[in-house]
Design an enzyme around this catalytic site. Structure first.
Site, short mmCIF file in Angstrom:
data_model
loop_
_atom_site.label_atom_id
_atom_site.label_comp_id
_atom_site.label_asym_id
_atom_site.label_seq_id
_atom_site.Cartn_x
_atom_site.Cartn_y
_atom_site.Cartn_z
N HIS A 42 0.82 -1.20 0.00
CA HIS A 42 0.00 0.00 0.00
C HIS A 42 0.86 1.26 0.00
CE1 HIS A 42 -3.76 -2.29 1.62
NE2 HIS A 42 -3.70 -2.28 0.30
N GLU A 127 -5.95 -7.68 4.19
CA GLU A 127 -5.35 -8.77 4.98
C GLU A 127 -6.41 -9.52 5.77
OE1 GLU A 127 -2.54 -9.35 8.90
OE2 GLU A 127 -2.05 -7.67 7.58
N THR A 165 -1.70 -8.15 11.30
CA THR A 165 -0.27 -7.98 11.59
C THR A 165 0.16 -6.52 11.73
OG1 THR A 165 0.34 -8.00 9.24
CG2 THR A 165 0.33 -10.13 10.39
N SER A 267 5.84 0.26 4.10
CA SER A 267 5.80 0.20 2.64
C SER A 267 6.30 1.49 1.99
CB SER A 267 4.38 -0.12 2.16
OG SER A 267 3.45 0.78 2.72
#
Length: 307
Positions: A42, A127, A165, A267
């Site tokens: 992302h 997720e 997570t 990310s």
């Protein structure tokens, strides 16, 4: 002298590096196009660069021509997506983070044992959608303490919990405490399912918060772990802004006279961090820079066997 305190670790984690390299190596090996189910991570900078190289990001496997290669993103997919890929003759390459896969495996195992799984996370996050697909009839997603209080199970029911997570450790701890208070016999994994990188980045940020009065979190608005970093600062009374481009570093910062903290989501490319840092130094030329090392990271994940 006023200073910038730069958190370390920050930015790319091992799972993100593996996912990006999976797409890059696939493009080098087989050429364009390579299809990717969902954004590989992302962050629009990462996605745009990979798109320029020949990656095509899709949400529906029907968009992928038969017998083509498709990469599953770092966030993971439900079993139904794997089954559909196989039915359509697609060559699937799995870039799911190993720590997300660990949660999938735990959910499958405990569902087979007859447990009902309480999945702590944001129910619309990709997720969570992937994990929930492992046993949809045996999984209940909870996002907050109010939803824990509304659960219909008895204290004697066989229950197991795991978390997304990339959650805030603060929020997860509060929700887990509420779960354990209602269900003292509830099971979980031996170690937290919040990943090491999420824990380290949040820990590094908490470490500097007493020294700053403003924080820039460099990351995409879509990034769960970047948003959680912003919340970590705000929860402790420090103003925080989530930015993903140097243009978003504005003269607002001139209203603040204290030190400035900088961190980045898992990310976020380092070159974006450095570009934001340069913009900040243009706005306030006399800033010094100090690195604050919380912990060294040396985790490396191997690329998928197909590569």
């Amino acid at each position: 002298m006023r200073k910038i305190i730069l958190c370390s670790p920050r930015g790319f984690c091992a799972g993100v590096i593996r996912a990006i390299q999976t797409v890059e190596v696939a493009l080098e090996k087989w050429g364009r196009p390579i299809y990717v189910k969902h954004e590989i991570v992302h962050n629009r900078h990462v996605v745009d660069k990979l798109r320029e190289k020949g990656a095509i990001f899709i949400e529906d496997l029907q968009e992928v021509p038969r017998n083509s290669r498709v990469i599953f993103s770092a966030h993971g997919v439900p079993p139904s997506v794997r089954e559909e890929a196989e039915e359509r003759g697609l060559i699937a390459i799995d870039a799911t983070c190993g720590l997300v896969t660990k949660v999938h495996s735990a959910v499958k195992m405990y569902a087979k044992k007859g447990y009902h799984i309480i999945l702590i996370g944001k129910r619309k996050h990709v997720e969570i959608i992937g994990i929930r697909g492992e046993a949809p009839d045996q999984i209940t997603v909870v996002e907050n303490i109010a939803e824990v209080e509304a659960l219909p199970f008895s204290a004697q029911d066989p229950l197991f919990y795991v978390t997304q997570t990339t959650l805030s450790m603060d929020d997860a701890a509060d929700i887990v405490a509420a779960l354990k208070a209602r269900y003292p016999r509830i099971f979980t994994l031996p170690s937290s399912s919040i990943c090491y990188a999420t824990q380290n980045r949040q820990g590094a940020l908490r470490n500097i918060l007493p020294q700053v009065d403003f924080v820039y979190v460099i990351g995409d608005t879509q990034s769960s772990n970047s948003n959680r970093l912003r919340e970590v600062a705000e929860r402790r009374g420090v103003t925080a802004r989530l930015v993903n481009h140097p243009d978003e570093v504005t003269e607002e910062i001139l209203q603040y006279s204290g030190n400035i903290g900088i961190t980045a989501g898992a990310s976020t490319p380092e070159d974006v961090v450095q570009a934001c840092l340069m913009k900040l130094q243009e706005l306030i030329p006399d800033l010094s820079i100090e690195m604050d090392l919380f912990v060294e990271e040396d985790t490396v994940f191997q690329l998928p066997k197909e590569l």
